[in-house]
Design an enzyme around this catalytic site. Structure first.
Site, PDB file in Angstrom:
ATOM      1  N   GLY A  58       0.699  -1.138   0.173  1.00  0.00           N
ATOM      2  CA  GLY A  58       0.193   0.054   0.097  1.00  0.00           C
ATOM      3  C   GLY A  58       0.838   1.112   0.000  1.00  0.00           C
TER       4      GLY A  58
ATOM      5  N   GLY B  99      -0.213  -1.279   8.811  1.00  0.00           N
ATOM      6  CA  GLY B  99       0.151  -1.383   9.910  1.00  0.00           C
ATOM      7  C   GLY B  99      -0.422  -1.195  11.214  1.00  0.00           C
TER       8      GLY B  99
ATOM      9  CD  GLU C 226      16.921  -4.261  13.443  1.00  0.00           C
ATOM     10  OE1 GLU C 226      17.326  -3.172  14.018  1.00  0.00           O
ATOM     11  OE2 GLU C 226      16.810  -4.127  12.267  1.00  0.00           O
TER      12      GLU C 226
ATOM     13  CB  CYS D 247      19.165  -0.584  11.806  1.00  0.00           C
ATOM     14  SG  CYS D 247      19.501  -2.236  11.507  1.00  0.00           S
TER      15      CYS D 247
END
Length: 490
Positions: free
Chosen positions: A213, A220, A258, A291
């Site tokens: 989307g 979410g 995470e 990350c």
């Protein structure tokens, strides 16, 4: 530039369009042009995926039939391997990966780590015997059984999408959960392809669902708030992670996060090949969009000026060896979007305002093409209280900070909201280990050791997240424990 096939939804065993045939554009980071279309899921589509996953978990033997699901997940692995050329194209065109990055984290590492999860599956314990114990007349034969938690919503980012999708989807499926995968709007194709593999592998209806989307939040948030979803596995920013925790609390949902990082690489004064160690600390791989990248370089104050000079020379030598779509030697391409380009540039401007010294880079590079190019950048004369040293930039920006001694290096490394990864370099392994053990992070490399792999747990301390991904521990994140006690009468 390649034009990608349409990214479709996969719900209840069917590859299909979104409600009303609605789509959105996929923008290529290399050109800034439309490179494909993706299905734009509606709230009704999201609900259908939840219903399908819930029904599959509650009414089929997926959670109990370990051998069946291992065989199907293994078949999906074979399909992924056979599709290497296509997923490599997706990594390059959707995520902006340079060719050199494809053979590392974007595709080949994802493939290797998927194989690690399959190899680890026999190590998962489904039952543990606690023996007979209890007062006279109430002695019980006790055991703990480990069961799949239920329906998992896997919400994944755009930076290395295949790798993260594999880590969440495969671990959850092996644990016996049913899954709804929601990839980032920037990289929907790398999620949609999982639906194609599931269909070809013969997955039961509803076991795996994929929804794409344009709105980064709607699907979410719907799943986070829905009591029919048992667990949220999210990789992304710490700010969004906090919101997921807040919303998930309403249904006491298990949340695995995470999140971000501002990892420190500590080069001690006795580091062998000091010049080489400093030079190879340049932050260029995939434009720093990771990350766990080591974006803070900590060096001894006694060698600080030397380190800055080495870095300046290294960046100058690196020059323009980045940003070419068809160059197999390049590890760095554009950042993912105009929004991200603007964000990274704003941090570079901020660093200059804060009084840091620009050692290299700092400019946008429209001459590289119509996409979102920004130069590899390094700052010296940085203190750890500057925002460029404290906040996750998620771009090719390295900051260099001096320390007085080992204790000061540890203090600076730990003076962070984050604690995801890091590194220590020293001629003395004992000295390096002493520092590594005192750095508050989920993983840390000593003298270049590989601390991130498919058979190792990965996750962070503090604002870097909750829980662990990969390894046996990553599969166990999706299990519940149940105690069964049988009264012994004889």
């Amino acid at each position: 530039m390649s034009i990608l096939p349409d990214a479709k939804l996969y719900i209840d065993g069917a590859i299909r369009d979104a409600e009303g045939g609605k789509t959105f554009d996929i923008i290529g980071p290399w050109t800034g042009d439309v490179v494909g279309k993706a299905a734009d899921a509606s709230p009704a589509d999201v609900d259908a995926a939840i219903v399908a996953a819930r029904t599959a978990f509650d009414t089929t033997d997926w959670a109990d039939n370990h051998q069946k699901r291992f065989e199907l997940v293994s078949k999906m692995f074979e399909l992924l391997v056979a599709d290497r050329e296509r997923i490599s194209t997706l990594a390059r065109v959707e995520a902006g990966a340079a060719i050199g990055a494809v053979s590392r984290a974007h595709v080949d590492m994802a493939v290797a780590c998927y194989k690690d999860l399959l190899d680890l599956f026999p190590q998962v314990k489904w039952e543990k015997d606690y023996g007979i114990k209890g007062p006279e007349g109430y002695k019980s034969d006790r055991k703990v059984v480990y069961e799949a938690i239920g329906v998992v919503a896997a919400i994944t980012p755009w930076n290395v999408p295949l790798y993260v999708n594999v880590g969440k989807v495969v671990s959850a499926l092996l644990a016996g959960c049913t899954v709804i995968l929601k990839p980032a709007p920037n990289t929907p194709g790398m999620g949609s392809i999982f639906g194609e593999w599931a269909e070809k592998a013969g997955f039961p209806k509803g076991v795996l669902n994929v929804i794409t989307g344009e709105d980064p939040a709607m699907a979410g948030e719907t799943m986070v708030n829905d009591p029919r979803v048992d667990l949220i596995s999210f990789t992304g920013s710490s700010a969004v992670g906090r919101r997921i925790m807040e919303q998930g609390a309403k249904t006491l949902k298990r949340v695995f996060l995470e999140l971000g990082g501002k990892s420190a690489k500590i080069v001690l004064d006795d580091a062998p090949n000091f010049q080489q160690e400093i030079a190879q600390s340049m932050l260029v791989f995939h434009a720093g969009q990771g990350c766990a990248v080591q974006s803070r370089l900590l060096v001894p104050r006694s060698r600080y000026e030397e380190a800055k000079a080495i870095l300046s020379a290294a960046y100058a030598g690196f020059g323009d060896n980045w940003g070419e779509f068809d160059n197999p030697g390049h590890m760095m391409g554009p950042v993912i979007s105009k929004r991200q380009q603007d964000r990274v540039k704003s941090y570079i401007d901020l660093g200059i305002e804060e009084g840091a010294t620009l050692l290299a880079g700092g400019k946008l590079r429209p001459d590289k093409g119509g996409g979102f190019f920004i130069e590899p950048t390094a700052f010296g004369d940085v203190t750890n209280d500057m925002r460029i040293a404290r906040e996750e930039i998620f771009g090719p920006v390295l900051v260099v900070i001096p320390f007085e001694d080992d204790a000061d290096a540890i203090r600076i490394a730990n003076d962070s909201d984050y604690g995801l990864s890091g590194g220590v370099v020293s001629a003395s392994e004992e000295r390096a280990l002493n520092v590594a053990k005192k750095v508050r992070s989920g993983s840390i490399s000593v003298n270049g050791g590989m601390c991130i792999a498919g058979d190792l747990p990965f996750g962070g301390y503090k604002a870097s997240g909750i829980g662990r991904e990969w390894g046996v521990e990553g599969i166990e994140e999706f299990l519940e424990s149940k105690v069964i006690a049988i009264r012994v009468t004889a």
